[in-house]
Design an enzyme around this catalytic site. Structure first.
Site, PDB file in Angstrom:
ATOM      1  N   ARG A 140       2.833   3.372  -1.714  1.00 19.12           N
ATOM      2  CA  ARG A 140       2.925   4.876  -1.842  1.00 19.12           C
ATOM      3  C   ARG A 140       4.328   5.614  -1.895  1.00 19.12           C
ATOM      4  O   ARG A 140       4.516   6.758  -1.898  1.00 19.12           O
ATOM      5  CB  ARG A 140       2.190   5.570  -0.409  1.00 19.12           C
ATOM      6  CG  ARG A 140       0.676   5.282  -0.637  1.00 19.12           C
ATOM      7  CD  ARG A 140       0.307   5.554   0.928  1.00 19.12           C
ATOM      8  NE  ARG A 140      -0.311   7.014   1.035  1.00 19.12           N
ATOM      9  CZ  ARG A 140      -1.423   7.740   1.032  1.00 19.12           C
ATOM     10  NH1 ARG A 140      -2.556   6.685   0.665  1.00 19.12           N
ATOM     11  NH2 ARG A 140      -1.548   8.820   1.011  1.00 19.12           N
ATOM     12  N   TYR A 143       5.399   7.881  -4.681  1.00 17.18           N
ATOM     13  CA  TYR A 143       5.064   9.325  -4.388  1.00 17.18           C
ATOM     14  C   TYR A 143       6.063   9.944  -3.190  1.00 17.18           C
ATOM     15  O   TYR A 143       6.739  10.942  -3.423  1.00 17.18           O
ATOM     16  CB  TYR A 143       3.688   9.398  -4.243  1.00 17.18           C
ATOM     17  CG  TYR A 143       3.053  10.907  -4.167  1.00 17.18           C
ATOM     18  CD1 TYR A 143       3.012  11.758  -5.262  1.00 17.18           C
ATOM     19  CD2 TYR A 143       2.712  11.621  -2.677  1.00 17.18           C
ATOM     20  CE1 TYR A 143       2.613  13.020  -4.962  1.00 17.18           C
ATOM     21  CE2 TYR A 143       2.221  12.650  -2.867  1.00 17.18           C
ATOM     22  CZ  TYR A 143       2.109  13.432  -3.760  1.00 17.18           C
ATOM     23  OH  TYR A 143       1.614  14.536  -3.777  1.00 17.18           O
ATOM     24  N   SER A 187     -13.189  15.305  -3.633  1.00 18.51           N
ATOM     25  CA  SER A 187     -13.877  15.072  -5.045  1.00 18.51           C
ATOM     26  C   SER A 187     -14.788  13.935  -5.184  1.00 18.51           C
ATOM     27  O   SER A 187     -15.966  13.948  -5.750  1.00 18.51           O
ATOM     28  CB  SER A 187     -12.953  15.386  -6.292  1.00 18.51           C
ATOM     29  OG  SER A 187     -11.855  14.574  -6.027  1.00 18.51           O
ATOM     30  N   ASN A 188     -14.229  12.798  -4.691  1.00 22.11           N
ATOM     31  CA  ASN A 188     -15.152  11.569  -4.887  1.00 22.11           C
ATOM     32  C   ASN A 188     -16.264  11.608  -4.019  1.00 22.11           C
ATOM     33  O   ASN A 188     -17.417  11.296  -4.638  1.00 22.11           O
ATOM     34  CB  ASN A 188     -14.259  10.499  -4.080  1.00 22.11           C
ATOM     35  CG  ASN A 188     -13.432   9.475  -5.056  1.00 22.11           C
ATOM     36  OD1 ASN A 188     -13.223   9.888  -6.139  1.00 22.11           O
ATOM     37  ND2 ASN A 188     -12.946   8.370  -4.572  1.00 22.11           N
ATOM     38  N   GLN A 207      -9.816   7.400  10.330  1.00 22.97           N
ATOM     39  CA  GLN A 207      -8.611   8.249   9.766  1.00 22.97           C
ATOM     40  C   GLN A 207      -8.929   9.415   9.821  1.00 22.97           C
ATOM     41  O   GLN A 207     -10.049   9.936   9.298  1.00 22.97           O
ATOM     42  CB  GLN A 207      -7.999   7.537   8.685  1.00 22.97           C
ATOM     43  CG  GLN A 207      -8.685   7.624   7.275  1.00 22.97           C
ATOM     44  CD  GLN A 207      -9.625   6.694   7.029  1.00 22.97           C
ATOM     45  OE1 GLN A 207     -10.471   6.376   7.906  1.00 22.97           O
ATOM     46  NE2 GLN A 207      -9.805   6.450   5.777  1.00 22.97           N
ATOM     47  N   PRO A 271      -2.408   6.590   5.723  1.00 25.60           N
ATOM     48  CA  PRO A 271      -1.837   7.447   7.176  1.00 25.60           C
ATOM     49  C   PRO A 271      -3.060   7.417   7.842  1.00 25.60           C
ATOM     50  O   PRO A 271      -4.230   7.869   7.454  1.00 25.60           O
ATOM     51  CB  PRO A 271      -1.454   8.856   6.630  1.00 25.60           C
ATOM     52  CG  PRO A 271      -0.986   8.497   5.329  1.00 25.60           C
ATOM     53  CD  PRO A 271      -1.888   7.503   4.670  1.00 25.60           C
TER      54      PRO A 271
HETATM   55  P1  NAD Z   1      -2.929  17.323 -10.383  1.00 26.74           P
HETATM   56  O1  NAD Z   1      -2.508  15.973 -10.584  1.00 26.74           O
HETATM   57  O2  NAD Z   1      -4.144  18.007 -10.591  1.00 26.74           O
HETATM   58  O3  NAD Z   1      -1.929  18.134 -11.234  1.00 26.74           O
HETATM   59  C1  NAD Z   1      -0.377  17.719 -11.487  1.00 26.74           C
HETATM   60  C2  NAD Z   1      -0.262  18.411 -12.852  1.00 26.74           C
HETATM   61  O4  NAD Z   1       1.229  17.562 -13.241  1.00 26.74           O
HETATM   62  C3  NAD Z   1      -1.232  17.739 -13.955  1.00 26.74           C
HETATM   63  O5  NAD Z   1      -1.501  18.691 -14.781  1.00 26.74           O
HETATM   64  C4  NAD Z   1      -0.476  16.573 -14.799  1.00 26.74           C
HETATM   65  O6  NAD Z   1      -0.833  16.568 -15.876  1.00 26.74           O
HETATM   66  C5  NAD Z   1       0.741  17.187 -14.733  1.00 26.74           C
HETATM   67  N1  NAD Z   1       2.218  16.028 -14.527  1.00 26.74           N
HETATM   68  C6  NAD Z   1       2.101  14.983 -14.115  1.00 26.74           C
HETATM   69  N2  NAD Z   1       3.117  14.285 -14.542  1.00 26.74           N
HETATM   70  C7  NAD Z   1       3.752  15.190 -15.315  1.00 26.74           C
HETATM   71  C8  NAD Z   1       5.105  14.957 -16.139  1.00 26.74           C
HETATM   72  N3  NAD Z   1       5.835  14.069 -15.981  1.00 26.74           N
HETATM   73  N4  NAD Z   1       5.555  16.139 -16.937  1.00 26.74           N
HETATM   74  C9  NAD Z   1       4.845  17.194 -17.160  1.00 26.74           C
HETATM   75  N5  NAD Z   1       3.531  17.204 -16.378  1.00 26.74           N
HETATM   76  C10 NAD Z   1       3.153  16.322 -15.442  1.00 26.74           C
HETATM   77  O7  NAD Z   1      -2.536  17.482  -8.668  1.00 26.74           O
HETATM   78  P2  NAD Z   1      -2.638  18.907  -7.876  1.00 26.74           P
HETATM   79  O8  NAD Z   1      -3.395  18.655  -6.782  1.00 26.74           O
HETATM   80  O9  NAD Z   1      -2.626  20.185  -8.770  1.00 26.74           O
HETATM   81  O10 NAD Z   1      -0.905  18.643  -7.176  1.00 26.74           O
HETATM   82  C11 NAD Z   1      -0.182  19.781  -7.957  1.00 26.74           C
HETATM   83  C12 NAD Z   1       1.252  19.463  -7.201  1.00 26.74           C
HETATM   84  O11 NAD Z   1       1.074  19.818  -5.795  1.00 26.74           O
HETATM   85  C13 NAD Z   1       1.796  18.032  -7.209  1.00 26.74           C
HETATM   86  O12 NAD Z   1       3.135  18.077  -7.218  1.00 26.74           O
HETATM   87  C14 NAD Z   1       1.469  17.350  -6.058  1.00 26.74           C
HETATM   88  O13 NAD Z   1       2.455  16.383  -5.555  1.00 26.74           O
HETATM   89  C15 NAD Z   1       1.529  18.619  -4.981  1.00 26.74           C
HETATM   90  N6  NAD Z   1       0.739  18.312  -3.795  1.00 26.74           N
HETATM   91  C16 NAD Z   1      -0.752  18.572  -4.087  1.00 26.74           C
HETATM   92  C17 NAD Z   1      -1.502  18.695  -2.649  1.00 26.74           C
HETATM   93  C18 NAD Z   1      -2.951  18.667  -2.903  1.00 26.74           C
HETATM   94  O14 NAD Z   1      -3.658  18.283  -1.780  1.00 26.74           O
HETATM   95  N7  NAD Z   1      -3.568  19.059  -4.018  1.00 26.74           N
HETATM   96  C19 NAD Z   1      -0.831  18.201  -1.499  1.00 26.74           C
HETATM   97  C20 NAD Z   1       0.378  18.035  -1.571  1.00 26.74           C
HETATM   98  C21 NAD Z   1       1.273  18.058  -2.697  1.00 26.74           C
HETATM   99  N1  UDP Z   2     -10.717   8.193   1.151  1.00 27.90           N
HETATM  100  C1  UDP Z   2     -12.036   7.405   1.302  1.00 27.90           C
HETATM  101  N2  UDP Z   2     -12.728   7.368   0.321  1.00 27.90           N
HETATM  102  C2  UDP Z   2     -12.281   7.696  -1.097  1.00 27.90           C
HETATM  103  C3  UDP Z   2     -11.115   8.162  -1.165  1.00 27.90           C
HETATM  104  C4  UDP Z   2     -10.386   8.393  -0.088  1.00 27.90           C
HETATM  105  O1  UDP Z   2     -12.245   7.002   2.367  1.00 27.90           O
HETATM  106  O2  UDP Z   2     -13.152   7.623  -2.161  1.00 27.90           O
HETATM  107  C5  UDP Z   2      -9.734   8.202   2.319  1.00 27.90           C
HETATM  108  C6  UDP Z   2      -8.460   7.491   2.105  1.00 27.90           C
HETATM  109  O3  UDP Z   2      -8.445   6.349   2.576  1.00 27.90           O
HETATM  110  C7  UDP Z   2      -7.968   8.483   2.908  1.00 27.90           C
HETATM  111  C8  UDP Z   2      -8.301   9.844   3.129  1.00 27.90           C
HETATM  112  O4  UDP Z   2      -9.723   9.634   2.566  1.00 27.90           O
HETATM  113  O5  UDP Z   2      -7.675   7.972   4.273  1.00 27.90           O
HETATM  114  C9  UDP Z   2      -7.670  10.760   2.096  1.00 27.90           C
HETATM  115  O6  UDP Z   2      -7.542  10.084   0.732  1.00 27.90           O
HETATM  116  P1  UDP Z   2      -6.962  11.128  -0.353  1.00 27.90           P
HETATM  117  O7  UDP Z   2      -6.727   9.953  -1.495  1.00 27.90           O
HETATM  118  O8  UDP Z   2      -7.697  12.147  -0.685  1.00 27.90           O
HETATM  119  O9  UDP Z   2      -5.670  11.593   0.042  1.00 27.90           O
HETATM  120  P2  UDP Z   2      -4.310  11.308   0.589  1.00 27.90           P
HETATM  121  O10 UDP Z   2      -4.418  12.042   2.089  1.00 27.90           O
HETATM  122  O11 UDP Z   2      -4.436   9.743   1.281  1.00 27.90           O
HETATM  123  O12 UDP Z   2      -2.996  11.296   0.045  1.00 27.90           O
END
Ligand code: NAD
Ligand code: UDP
Length: 308
Positions: A140, A143, A187-188, A207, A271
């Site tokens: 991880r 990221y 979503s899964n 978890q 986590p």
């Molecule tokens: P997502 O994967 O749906 O969106 C990410 C977008 O970035 C996508 O459209 C992808 O095509 C684009 N992208 C990826 N790499 C790129 C690159 N090199 N150049 C240009 N575009 C690129 O994810 P999301 O859930 O919408 O997350 C958006 C942001 O929020 C991310 O930075 C993510 O780390 C942050 N974030 C999201 C969550 C969450 O729970 N959704 C939690 C923590 C942080």
């Molecule tokens: N997880 C799960 N089944 C799935 C996908 C995820 O049990 O099909 C669990 C995963 O192991 C984690 C939590 O759900 O403990 C959240 O996972 P996710 O990938 O949504 O985000 P994370 O918070 O781990 O970045």
């Protein structure tokens, strides 16, 4: 204002573009469509002030903008682990390019950081002052450490060049426009339940996570960008914490699914707990999530029913 949204065709980015357009702003959506999709932004095409450009943030780009939201980065573990070196480049080189643009245009810039900067936390709930427990060499890390380095870059550009920064740490957020193959847990589970397929629960399901509905998150993000005093980092998320087993059971109940839960191995460095302390956002903005889990899940289930 003219506002650049990197990652604007993704899940959060598309909701953000929509919110900004509805507020009357001009929006440039920049995306390489790695995990984002044109379907997410097609509905925005009728806004005359909307444009999108296929571009990768690891390459420099030029635009005259007033504000930048930097969201470009795959957020789902299966997608960010597919090409981990690219994930690091996206976070680090992407941040450098966005910050360079902000420096030149004097635009205010917001970084979408993550609760993952806390790693597998030893304290709960997590406060912004907690420095985290990240494995720097694990699967991880591409990221987590990429996002940590991006935060360091934001604060160094702020101290060294006076760039007007905002850093938010987003906790697990869900809602419509997540991709069917996104791979994240909400979503899964919903897609599997609607298809009456096995629900893939990793580990024993003990978890915990805490899930924020997308509308609440976008509301906090925009309000934080718009305030003039605080750089952050500030946590944004829903402090209602529960186990993944509970989530699986809730999704099965709400979808009236015939699916059974199957236990699969827990991925490395997953986590054990995650829950935000949101006092800072509350004090600064009076912000807290309004959408309860079951209400948000219902809306998300309706969305997936409509596209499956
Ligand atoms: P997502 O994967 O749906 O969106 C990410 C977008 O970035 C996508 O459209 C992808 O095509 C684009 N992208 C990826 N790499 C790129 C690159 N090199 N150049 C240009 N575009 C690129 O994810 P999301 O859930 O919408 O997350 C958006 C942001 O929020 C991310 O930075 C993510 O780390 C942050 N974030 C999201 C969550 C969450 O729970 N959704 C939690 C923590 C942080
Ligand atoms: N997880 C799960 N089944 C799935 C996908 C995820 O049990 O099909 C669990 C995963 O192991 C984690 C939590 O759900 O403990 C959240 O996972 P996710 O990938 O949504 O985000 P994370 O918070 O781990 O970045």
């Amino acid at each position: 204002m003219r506002i650049l949204v990197t990652g604007g065709a993704g899940f959060l980015g598309s909701h953000l573009c929509e919110r900004l357009l509805k507020s009357g702003h001009e929006v440039i959506c920049l995306d390489n469509f790695f995990t984002g999709h044109k379907a997410n932004i097609e509905a925005l095409a009728h806004f005359p002030k909307f444009e999108w450009v296929r571009h990768d943030v690891i390459d420099p780009f030029k635009a005259e903008v007033d504000r930048i939201y930097n969201l470009a980065c795959p957020a789902s573990p299966i997608h960010y682990q597919l090409n981990p070196i690219k994930t690091i480049k996206t976070s680090v080189v992407g941040a450098i390019n966005c910050l360079g643009l902000a420096k030149r245009t004097r635009a205010r810039i917001l970084q979408a950081s993550t609760s993952e900067v806390y790693g597998d936390p030893e304290i709960s709930p997590q406060v912004e002052s907690y420095r985290g427990n990240v494995n720097p060499i694990g699967i991880r890390a591409c990221y987590d450490e990429g996002k940590r380095c991006a935060e360091a870059l934001f604060f160094d550009y702020h101290r060294q060049n006076g760039v007007d920064i905002r850093v938010i740490r987003i906790f697990n957020t869900y809602g419509p426009r997540m991709n069917v193959n996104d791979g994240r847990v909400v979503s899964n589970f919903i897609v599997q339940a609607l298809r009456h397929e096995p629900i893939t629960l990793y580990g024993d399901g003990s978890q915990t996570r805490s899930f924020c509905y997308v509308d609440d998150l976008i509301d906090g993000m925009v309000r934080f960008m718009d305030q003039d005093t605080e750089t952050g980092p500030v946590n944004f998320g829903n402090p209602h914490e529960f186990t993944m087993r509970k989530l699986a059971e809730t999704v099965i109940r709400l979808t009236q699914s015939r699916s059974q839960i199957v236990n699969l191995p827990l991925p490395n460095d997953d986590p054990k707990q995650r829950c935000p302390n949101i006092d800072k956002a509350k004090q600064l903005l009076g912000w807290e999530p309004k959408v309860a889990l079951e209400e948000g899940l219902q809306k998300t289930i309706l969305y997936f029913k409509s596209i499956l």
